[in-house]
Scaffold this active site. Sequence first.
Site, PDB file in Angstrom:
ATOM      1  N   LYS A  22      16.912 -31.734  75.717  1.00  0.00           N
ATOM      2  CA  LYS A  22      15.552 -31.623  76.276  1.00  0.00           C
ATOM      3  C   LYS A  22      14.558 -32.298  75.333  1.00  0.00           C
ATOM      4  O   LYS A  22      13.724 -33.090  75.762  1.00  0.00           O
ATOM      5  CB  LYS A  22      15.173 -30.153  76.431  1.00  0.00           C
ATOM      6  CG  LYS A  22      13.678 -29.905  76.633  1.00  0.00           C
ATOM      7  CD  LYS A  22      13.327 -28.454  76.779  1.00  0.00           C
ATOM      8  CE  LYS A  22      13.071 -27.746  75.496  1.00  0.00           C
ATOM      9  NZ  LYS A  22      11.732 -27.879  74.921  1.00  0.00           N
ATOM     10  N   ASN A  23      14.667 -32.016  74.040  1.00  0.00           N
ATOM     11  CA  ASN A  23      13.648 -32.481  73.089  1.00  0.00           C
ATOM     12  C   ASN A  23      13.787 -33.941  72.699  1.00  0.00           C
ATOM     13  O   ASN A  23      12.915 -34.470  72.023  1.00  0.00           O
ATOM     14  CB  ASN A  23      13.616 -31.579  71.855  1.00  0.00           C
ATOM     15  CG  ASN A  23      13.045 -30.208  72.193  1.00  0.00           C
ATOM     16  OD1 ASN A  23      12.506 -30.006  73.290  1.00  0.00           O
ATOM     17  ND2 ASN A  23      13.176 -29.271  71.283  1.00  0.00           N
ATOM     18  N   CYS A 115       0.617 -21.685  73.028  1.00  0.00           N
ATOM     19  CA  CYS A 115       1.730 -21.162  73.814  1.00  0.00           C
ATOM     20  C   CYS A 115       2.176 -19.896  73.077  1.00  0.00           C
ATOM     21  O   CYS A 115       1.627 -19.535  72.043  1.00  0.00           O
ATOM     22  CB  CYS A 115       2.845 -22.191  73.930  1.00  0.00           C
ATOM     23  SG  CYS A 115       3.758 -22.391  72.423  1.00  0.00           S
ATOM     24  N   ARG A 120      -0.340 -24.323  67.991  1.00  0.00           N
ATOM     25  CA  ARG A 120       0.256 -25.646  68.232  1.00  0.00           C
ATOM     26  C   ARG A 120      -0.814 -26.727  68.485  1.00  0.00           C
ATOM     27  O   ARG A 120      -0.873 -27.353  69.522  1.00  0.00           O
ATOM     28  CB  ARG A 120       1.269 -25.557  69.367  1.00  0.00           C
ATOM     29  CG  ARG A 120       2.358 -24.543  69.011  1.00  0.00           C
ATOM     30  CD  ARG A 120       3.443 -24.481  69.991  1.00  0.00           C
ATOM     31  NE  ARG A 120       4.284 -25.672  69.957  1.00  0.00           N
ATOM     32  CZ  ARG A 120       5.314 -25.839  70.792  1.00  0.00           C
ATOM     33  NH1 ARG A 120       5.575 -24.927  71.688  1.00  0.00           N
ATOM     34  NH2 ARG A 120       6.042 -26.934  70.731  1.00  0.00           N
ATOM     35  N   ASP A 305      14.191 -23.649  66.102  1.00  0.00           N
ATOM     36  CA  ASP A 305      14.654 -23.426  67.481  1.00  0.00           C
ATOM     37  C   ASP A 305      15.961 -22.656  67.536  1.00  0.00           C
ATOM     38  O   ASP A 305      16.410 -22.288  68.614  1.00  0.00           O
ATOM     39  CB  ASP A 305      14.825 -24.761  68.203  1.00  0.00           C
ATOM     40  CG  ASP A 305      13.494 -25.430  68.461  1.00  0.00           C
ATOM     41  OD1 ASP A 305      13.491 -26.600  68.875  1.00  0.00           O
ATOM     42  OD2 ASP A 305      12.467 -24.781  68.211  1.00  0.00           O
ATOM     43  N   ARG A 397      13.540 -23.698  81.191  1.00  0.00           N
ATOM     44  CA  ARG A 397      12.899 -24.888  80.626  1.00  0.00           C
ATOM     45  C   ARG A 397      13.859 -25.638  79.715  1.00  0.00           C
ATOM     46  O   ARG A 397      13.689 -26.823  79.472  1.00  0.00           O
ATOM     47  CB  ARG A 397      11.666 -24.483  79.792  1.00  0.00           C
ATOM     48  CG  ARG A 397      10.628 -23.746  80.582  1.00  0.00           C
ATOM     49  CD  ARG A 397       9.382 -23.519  79.777  1.00  0.00           C
ATOM     50  NE  ARG A 397       8.883 -24.795  79.261  1.00  0.00           N
ATOM     51  CZ  ARG A 397       7.709 -24.892  78.643  1.00  0.00           C
ATOM     52  NH1 ARG A 397       6.968 -23.828  78.458  1.00  0.00           N
ATOM     53  NH2 ARG A 397       7.283 -26.046  78.194  1.00  0.00           N
TER      54      ARG A 397
HETATM   55  C1  EPZ Z   1       8.858 -29.869  68.663  1.00  0.00           C
HETATM   56  O1  EPZ Z   1       7.596 -29.259  68.910  1.00  0.00           O
HETATM   57  C2  EPZ Z   1       9.825 -29.223  69.636  1.00  0.00           C
HETATM   58  N1  EPZ Z   1       9.408 -29.487  71.020  1.00  0.00           N
HETATM   59  C3  EPZ Z   1       9.881 -27.713  69.396  1.00  0.00           C
HETATM   60  O2  EPZ Z   1      10.878 -27.177  70.266  1.00  0.00           O
HETATM   61  C4  EPZ Z   1      10.319 -27.474  67.954  1.00  0.00           C
HETATM   62  O3  EPZ Z   1      10.311 -26.091  67.692  1.00  0.00           O
HETATM   63  C5  EPZ Z   1       9.346 -28.190  67.000  1.00  0.00           C
HETATM   64  O4  EPZ Z   1       9.302 -29.596  67.319  1.00  0.00           O
HETATM   65  C6  EPZ Z   1       9.756 -28.045  65.539  1.00  0.00           C
HETATM   66  O5  EPZ Z   1      11.044 -28.527  65.363  1.00  0.00           O
HETATM   67  C7  EPZ Z   1       9.695 -30.685  71.568  1.00  0.00           C
HETATM   68  O6  EPZ Z   1      10.274 -31.551  70.937  1.00  0.00           O
HETATM   69  C8  EPZ Z   1       9.254 -30.888  72.987  1.00  0.00           C
HETATM   70  P1  EPZ Z   1       5.645 -29.941  65.462  1.00  0.00           P
HETATM   71  P2  EPZ Z   1       6.247 -29.900  68.260  1.00  0.00           P
HETATM   72  O7  EPZ Z   1       4.588 -30.920  65.850  1.00  0.00           O
HETATM   73  O8  EPZ Z   1       6.319 -31.368  68.319  1.00  0.00           O
HETATM   74  C9  EPZ Z   1       2.002 -27.584  63.536  1.00  0.00           C
HETATM   75  C10 EPZ Z   1      11.799 -25.683  71.829  1.00  0.00           C
HETATM   76  O9  EPZ Z   1      12.047 -24.468  71.758  1.00  0.00           O
HETATM   77  N2  EPZ Z   1       1.228 -28.778  63.939  1.00  0.00           N
HETATM   78  O10 EPZ Z   1       6.678 -30.343  64.473  1.00  0.00           O
HETATM   79  O11 EPZ Z   1       5.094 -29.213  68.876  1.00  0.00           O
HETATM   80  C11 EPZ Z   1       2.418 -26.770  64.743  1.00  0.00           C
HETATM   81  O12 EPZ Z   1       1.382 -25.877  65.101  1.00  0.00           O
HETATM   82  C12 EPZ Z   1      10.490 -26.211  71.265  1.00  0.00           C
HETATM   83  O13 EPZ Z   1      12.570 -26.537  72.317  1.00  0.00           O
HETATM   84  C13 EPZ Z   1      -0.108 -28.851  63.578  1.00  0.00           C
HETATM   85  O14 EPZ Z   1      -0.636 -27.956  62.925  1.00  0.00           O
HETATM   86  O15 EPZ Z   1       6.416 -29.409  66.746  1.00  0.00           O
HETATM   87  C14 EPZ Z   1       3.634 -26.045  64.273  1.00  0.00           C
HETATM   88  O16 EPZ Z   1       3.248 -24.897  63.551  1.00  0.00           O
HETATM   89  C15 EPZ Z   1       9.594 -25.112  70.727  1.00  0.00           C
HETATM   90  N3  EPZ Z   1      -0.835 -29.938  63.974  1.00  0.00           N
HETATM   91  C16 EPZ Z   1       4.276 -27.057  63.316  1.00  0.00           C
HETATM   92  O17 EPZ Z   1       3.241 -27.976  62.950  1.00  0.00           O
HETATM   93  C17 EPZ Z   1      -0.265 -30.948  64.716  1.00  0.00           C
HETATM   94  O18 EPZ Z   1      -0.977 -31.938  65.042  1.00  0.00           O
HETATM   95  C18 EPZ Z   1       5.432 -27.811  63.959  1.00  0.00           C
HETATM   96  O19 EPZ Z   1       4.917 -28.592  64.984  1.00  0.00           O
HETATM   97  C19 EPZ Z   1       1.083 -30.840  65.078  1.00  0.00           C
HETATM   98  C20 EPZ Z   1       1.815 -29.746  64.680  1.00  0.00           C
END
Ligand code: EPZ
Length: 418
Positions: A22-23, A115, A120, A305, A397
């Site tokens: 998915k990711n 969410c 996020r 995850d 999802r």
């Molecule tokens: C991706 O989310 C995945 N989703 C998530 O999987 C996964 O948990 C996450 O990466 C971490 O590995 C998809 O790929 C669609 P991040 P993403 O940007 O891109 C903070 C699942 O269960 N952050 O690495 O949103 C954020 O709040 C899902 O399949 C900022 O502060 O993850 C979080 O605390 C859940 N500012 C941390 O960084 C930003 O601009 C990680 O976020 C971006 C992120």
Amino acid sequence: MDKLIIEGGVPLEGEIRVSGSKNAALPILMACLLAQGPVELSNVPRLADIHTSLKLLNILGCSCSFEGNRVYSECRNLVPEAPYELVKTMRASVLCLGPLLALLGEARVALPGGCAIGARPVDLHLKALEKMGAEFKLTEGYIKGTCKGRLKGAHITFDFPTVGGTENLLMAASLADGETILENAAREPEVVDLANFLIACGADISGHGTSVITVRGVDSLKGCAYRVMPDRIEAGTYMVAAAITDGELRIMDCPYQELDAVAYKLREMGVWLQEENGYVLVRRENGVLRNVDVTTQPFPGYPTDMQAQLMALMCFGEGAGTVEEKIFENRFMHVLELVRLGADVRLRGRTAMVRGVGKLVGAPVMASDLRASASLVLAGLAAQGATEVQRIYHLDRGYERIEEKLSGVGGRIRRVRA
Ligand code: EPZ
């Protein structure tokens, strides 16, 4: 709303095939916007988030079809707006920002909102795109981005190795004018899969999979045929299913190389894993599980995850262990539901203290987010009696045909449509 009824206590035995990731599929679908010409994707999982992404691509001007696990897309005269009613259901929609800015010099994307697992924000995406010449205004719940002329290559250092931020910038930089260097970039395998897709379309990218990625912008990208990588989190979830039910599973099409940290923790708990030709064999080593300490980290550390799934397994481990969640600020929604099944888990800030109880007793529980749902299904498979998991739209999802796959290896699990 649909729910799952699970009769626990049956050791799972047999083969489970992992679906496409998915990711990886979600960013690759947004990257289809960049390709001039038809794109054919294979091994695309049939999941709610994929259907949502295809709806978004259609709204943006891409004609897409989804047959079996194949997606065909061709993008012509794009429009720059991703509407709120769609983005609110899937935060990954924000990944159309980079492509739209690179192609049209403008983008209007609804702020994804928070969410269940945390706020996020997307501040790191915006800050990096501004370094490439984009300007943003946040008005009426929308991110409105513009760029005079082409995006410019830039030297960017992320404050945090954001997966989505790295993916948005990879896509934006692929068509930018000049070279972009991404430092402290995310190293997740799904980022590498996106880079490999972009390279198949003609992008010039190197260093993907490391924390420094270099992208030399090209004038255009062409369509291509590409197979999405298998889903390492789905694979890890089924590894836990084998261990928690004290069964033995052969995980087919398993991206084992991308699961080092998960395999390491499972072995530490007394799970036996063996990579064979075309599958990974998983069972308990000698019946006894020992509890461990785990901290979630960016790749190659232990993946957030897989945090909820390991916690479910720890309910059956001897002794106590700690689960520290360092990626998201609220990713313990499964804890109180596991406690309803008899688990002994105490929360202290972003650390959960888990004491093995050796058995769980089935009860009605509520899913709250994708991976929390998975942990409740795993717990139900090993609990005595019946567990009813409600609000399983969260599960749909990220897990393709989960009840079919689990029933195929002896799991007594059925979906009750509400
Ligand atoms: C991706 O989310 C995945 N989703 C998530 O999987 C996964 O948990 C996450 O990466 C971490 O590995 C998809 O790929 C669609 P991040 P993403 O940007 O891109 C903070 C699942 O269960 N952050 O690495 O949103 C954020 O709040 C899902 O399949 C900022 O502060 O993850 C979080 O605390 C859940 N500012 C941390 O960084 C930003 O601009 C990680 O976020 C971006 C992120």
